[in-house]
Design a protein around this motif. Structure first.
Motif, PDB file in Angstrom:
ATOM      1  N   UNK A   9      11.528   6.276  -1.648  1.00  0.00           N
ATOM      2  CA  UNK A   9      11.563   5.030  -2.403  1.00  0.00           C
ATOM      3  C   UNK A   9      10.887   3.994  -1.522  1.00  0.00           C
ATOM      4  N   UNK A  10       9.715   3.525  -1.932  1.00  0.00           N
ATOM      5  CA  UNK A  10       8.916   2.699  -1.030  1.00  0.00           C
ATOM      6  C   UNK A  10       8.586   1.341  -1.636  1.00  0.00           C
ATOM      7  N   UNK A  11       8.332   0.381  -0.729  1.00  0.00           N
ATOM      8  CA  UNK A  11       7.778  -0.909  -1.104  1.00  0.00           C
ATOM      9  C   UNK A  11       8.506  -1.621  -2.215  1.00  0.00           C
ATOM     10  N   UNK A  32      11.803   3.315   2.378  1.00  0.00           N
ATOM     11  CA  UNK A  32      10.794   2.918   3.368  1.00  0.00           C
ATOM     12  C   UNK A  32      10.037   1.680   2.902  1.00  0.00           C
ATOM     13  N   UNK A  33       9.676   0.832   3.870  1.00  0.00           N
ATOM     14  CA  UNK A  33       8.839  -0.340   3.616  1.00  0.00           C
ATOM     15  C   UNK A  33       7.569  -0.197   4.455  1.00  0.00           C
ATOM     16  N   UNK A  64       8.334  -1.534  11.781  1.00  0.00           N
ATOM     17  CA  UNK A  64       8.152  -0.124  12.149  1.00  0.00           C
ATOM     18  C   UNK A  64       7.920   0.770  10.938  1.00  0.00           C
ATOM     19  N   UNK A  65       7.928   0.183   9.742  1.00  0.00           N
ATOM     20  CA  UNK A  65       7.826   0.990   8.518  1.00  0.00           C
ATOM     21  C   UNK A  65       8.815   2.151   8.589  1.00  0.00           C
ATOM     22  N   UNK A  66      10.029   1.832   9.013  1.00  0.00           N
ATOM     23  CA  UNK A  66      11.033   2.862   9.283  1.00  0.00           C
ATOM     24  C   UNK A  66      11.538   3.504   7.995  1.00  0.00           C
ATOM     25  N   UNK A 172       0.382  -0.172  13.377  1.00  0.00           N
ATOM     26  CA  UNK A 172       0.287  -0.944  12.132  1.00  0.00           C
ATOM     27  C   UNK A 172      -0.770  -2.040  12.263  1.00  0.00           C
ATOM     28  N   UNK A 173      -1.022  -2.723  11.162  1.00  0.00           N
ATOM     29  CA  UNK A 173      -1.978  -3.830  11.161  1.00  0.00           C
ATOM     30  C   UNK A 173      -1.428  -4.993  11.991  1.00  0.00           C
TER      31      UNK A 173
END
Length: 232
Positions: A9-11, A32-33, A64-66, A172-173
């Motif tokens: 389940x993202x963003x 996750x994000x 960390x997009x953990x 990451x960016x």
């Protein structure tokens, strides 16, 4: 009520789930994000919800997009119930058979299908560290106001978990991590509506940046094309 029985389940979907009264997770759930990994900031009101998590967990999740699994989500209060996926169909059939139930009644009936999480394997993205130890590292390292200070603190802490966090932030960016951190710094003092307007403002800037980037790339490709015609 939202049932998160998905591999990921993202963003936007992840943040939309946070506005519900009941969030049911299973052994399959992964929250996750990942926005900072694609050069974007965390939106969809994530600034409002994640900035209000205990400690600095919101910063950890976004920078960390953990990926978070059932144990992590229940520990943070991002999930309310754990129901094994094999019991979901029975639960849904039972709940839909109720006649105009209240939220309290739905919660009571849902508890009939909840179980303790398995002890043979931890449903967490970081099984090598306890929730308490992870919380301590996050509290110590993510309290700073700049990405550079956070990275330095993670490097100094030196554990497997902190070094993994450092690597993810650096991968990451750079712009996205800085914008996201500033967003999460401001959000705790803002209302839900104010967070929404702030994210909308950032979206407007983001769209202009994307447009200019694409325009620049188009000009570069055009230049390459003419160079090819001249020297071919």
């Amino acid at each position: 009520m939202l049932i998160l029985d998905l591999l990921m389940v993202v963003g936007l979907g992840a943040c939309m789930s946070l506005s519900t009264d009941m969030r049911i997770v299973t052994e399959n759930t992964l929250f996750c994000m990942p926005e900072t990994t694609i050069g974007h900031f965390c939106d969809a009101l994530s600034s409002y919800y994640l900035s209000r998590l205990k400690g600095y967990y919101g910063r950890y999740i976004t920078l960390c997009a953990a990926g978070l699994k059932a144990e992590d989500l229940l520990h943070l209060g991002l999930a309310t119930h754990y129901v094994p996926s094999r019991r979901l169909n029975d639960m849904v059939q039972h709940l839909t058979s109720l006649n105009m139930p209240s939220l309290h009644e739905i919660q009571q009936e849902t508890r009939k299908f909840t179980e303790e999480m398995p002890t043979t394997v931890r449903l967490t993205s970081t099984p090598y560290i306890s929730q308490h130890e992870k919380e301590t590292v996050i509290e110590h390292c993510f309290k700073f106001d700049t990405v550079e200070e956070i990275v330095a603190a993670l490097e100094a802490e030196g554990s497997k978990f902190s070094l993994a966090c450092k690597a993810k932030i650096l991968a990451a960016s750079p712009v996205a991590t800085k914008v996201t951190l500033e967003l999460l710094r401001r959000a705790p003092s803002l209302s839900l509506t104010e967070c929404l307007f702030l994210e909308r403002h950032l979206w407007a800037i983001d769209i202009v940046c994307i447009y200019n980037t694409l325009r620049c790339k188009a000009l570069i490709h055009t230049a390459y094309f003419f160079i090819f015609l001249v020297f071919a």
